[in-house]
Each structure stands twice: as C-alpha cells, then as structure tokens.
Design a protein around this motif. Sequence first.
Motif, PDB file in Angstrom:
ATOM      1  N   ASN A  71      51.176  24.227 -70.236  1.00  0.00           N
ATOM      2  CA  ASN A  71      52.574  24.214 -70.638  1.00  0.00           C
ATOM      3  C   ASN A  71      52.923  22.949 -71.410  1.00  0.00           C
ATOM      4  O   ASN A  71      53.599  22.994 -72.446  1.00  0.00           O
ATOM      5  CB  ASN A  71      53.477  24.346 -69.409  1.00  0.00           C
ATOM      6  CG  ASN A  71      54.920  24.530 -69.777  1.00  0.00           C
ATOM      7  OD1 ASN A  71      55.250  25.366 -70.617  1.00  0.00           O
ATOM      8  ND2 ASN A  71      55.801  23.743 -69.185  1.00  0.00           N
TER       9      ASN A  71
ATOM     10  N   TYR B 242      51.269  23.054 -74.796  1.00  0.00           N
ATOM     11  CA  TYR B 242      51.981  23.989 -75.670  1.00  0.00           C
ATOM     12  C   TYR B 242      53.274  23.376 -76.211  1.00  0.00           C
ATOM     13  O   TYR B 242      53.571  23.475 -77.408  1.00  0.00           O
ATOM     14  CB  TYR B 242      52.289  25.282 -74.908  1.00  0.00           C
ATOM     15  CG  TYR B 242      53.234  26.201 -75.639  1.00  0.00           C
ATOM     16  CD1 TYR B 242      52.806  26.921 -76.759  1.00  0.00           C
ATOM     17  CD2 TYR B 242      54.561  26.335 -75.229  1.00  0.00           C
ATOM     18  CE1 TYR B 242      53.691  27.754 -77.442  1.00  0.00           C
ATOM     19  CE2 TYR B 242      55.439  27.162 -75.907  1.00  0.00           C
ATOM     20  CZ  TYR B 242      55.000  27.864 -77.017  1.00  0.00           C
ATOM     21  OH  TYR B 242      55.869  28.672 -77.701  1.00  0.00           O
ATOM     22  N   GLU B 243      54.051  22.738 -75.336  1.00  0.00           N
ATOM     23  CA  GLU B 243      55.331  22.160 -75.766  1.00  0.00           C
ATOM     24  C   GLU B 243      55.109  21.039 -76.788  1.00  0.00           C
ATOM     25  O   GLU B 243      55.851  20.924 -77.769  1.00  0.00           O
ATOM     26  CB  GLU B 243      56.126  21.631 -74.562  1.00  0.00           C
ATOM     27  CG  GLU B 243      56.651  22.729 -73.647  1.00  0.00           C
ATOM     28  CD  GLU B 243      57.607  23.699 -74.337  1.00  0.00           C
ATOM     29  OE1 GLU B 243      58.270  23.307 -75.325  1.00  0.00           O
ATOM     30  OE2 GLU B 243      57.695  24.861 -73.893  1.00  0.00           O
ATOM     31  N   LYS B 244      54.082  20.216 -76.553  1.00  0.00           N
ATOM     32  CA  LYS B 244      53.767  19.158 -77.519  1.00  0.00           C
ATOM     33  C   LYS B 244      53.335  19.774 -78.852  1.00  0.00           C
ATOM     34  O   LYS B 244      53.757  19.336 -79.924  1.00  0.00           O
ATOM     35  CB  LYS B 244      52.627  18.260 -76.991  1.00  0.00           C
ATOM     36  CG  LYS B 244      53.083  17.119 -76.120  1.00  0.00           C
ATOM     37  CD  LYS B 244      51.922  16.154 -75.881  1.00  0.00           C
ATOM     38  CE  LYS B 244      52.341  14.995 -75.011  1.00  0.00           C
ATOM     39  NZ  LYS B 244      51.242  14.054 -74.754  1.00  0.00           N
TER      40      LYS B 244
ATOM     41  N   LYS C  97      54.029  22.719 -80.074  1.00  0.00           N
ATOM     42  CA  LYS C  97      55.139  23.397 -80.741  1.00  0.00           C
ATOM     43  C   LYS C  97      56.028  22.385 -81.478  1.00  0.00           C
ATOM     44  O   LYS C  97      56.391  22.580 -82.636  1.00  0.00           O
ATOM     45  CB  LYS C  97      55.956  24.183 -79.718  1.00  0.00           C
ATOM     46  CG  LYS C  97      56.951  25.151 -80.332  1.00  0.00           C
ATOM     47  CD  LYS C  97      57.517  26.105 -79.297  1.00  0.00           C
ATOM     48  CE  LYS C  97      58.458  25.382 -78.357  1.00  0.00           C
ATOM     49  NZ  LYS C  97      59.389  26.291 -77.654  1.00  0.00           N
TER      50      LYS C  97
END
Length: 204
Positions: free
Chosen positions: A45, A48-50, A52
């Motif tokens: 997670n 993924y956030e980094k 994105k």
Amino acid sequence: MNLDLTLYLVTEEAAPLETLLTIVEEAIEGGVTLVQLREKSSDGNVFYEKAKALKELLDRYDVPLIINDRVDVALAVSAAGVHIGQSDLPLHAVRNILPQSMIVGVSVSTVEEALLAEETGASYLGVGAAFPTGTKSDAKVLPAGILEEITRSVSIPSVAIGGITLENIESLWNTGIAGVAVVSALMQAENPTQIAREFFSKQK
C-alpha cells in the motif's frame, strides 16, 4: 518511448513522501531524465501510494517512472516500466506479464548476465557497482574493465550505478555507457537542482 538514460535518479526509501517529491522535482529541474522508485521494505500500500504520487509529478515533466522489482505496482500506476535484479522474478516471466511497450531494466555485473538479459528482452542494463557504495550493502565493485566489456558486448544501452559522485564520474567517460544512475549524491544533496545540473553537464 524515447528512453533517455543520461541522468537516472534512484530514490531512497527513507525519504517521506513530501520530501521525496520535493527532491525529485528539484532534481528534474536540474536535468534528471528518468526516475526509479526503489522501495525494498515498504508494504504494498505504501509503495503504491508513493508510486502514484510520483507518477503524477513525473507526468507533468514528461519524465518516465521506473518501479523497482514490483511488476504489480508498475502496472497499477501505469509506470513506464520496471527494473529487476538477478534475484527477482526472471526477465522472461516479467515480459510475459507486461505489455511490450513497457521498459524493463535489469541489474547485471557480468558479461554473461548482460548477454542473457539482452537475449530475453531487457530494454537497458544497470551495471554495477561502479564504485564502493553505502546504498546497497551487498553490492560488489566491478573488476577493472568489466563495465567497458559489458557495454561492448550488448547492443542495448547500459547505465553505470553504484557510488557515482561528481568527483569520480569523469572516470566513466569512454566506457560506452548511455548514462549514470545516482542515488545518494542527489537524494542527500542540499541543492538537488544544482547537483543534477553539474552531473548532467559533466556527461556532455
């Protein structure tokens, strides 16, 4: 996609997201041509956030994002490609998963690894360690002459990585590399724009 490997920034996991984005943006303003997000211990997670957030930033500058190791994250954020090491998912398997249009870089340290990577579909090679580095504790410095031998042996571009600084970059001239991958020298710079500019100008 035009793959410009001149100045390849590899991120450091320790940087919090806002710091990461600031450093990367400043480095791009100085001439960074490609960014690899390297997260070795983050959970999916966080990675993924980094990825994105970084992709959104890089898209504004038309700079490609490469994801280290994680094919799923690369696909999830529509990154330009992935970079894999010798102990990651085999290149032929990665190529089966990814669209042909995506870039795949492979870390190599021998001519044999380089030839196999080219044969099985690598877009470019990361060759190292060029110099002693604190970023990757298990990285062995290449024996003298191996970098040149690798670049001569393959037709795909090679990037030197590992301990590269403004003080030693000139010794990599005439080795046949397409560019340099830099971690600490940019990620820990007080002025990433200025340092990136100096790295970029030293390769011209």
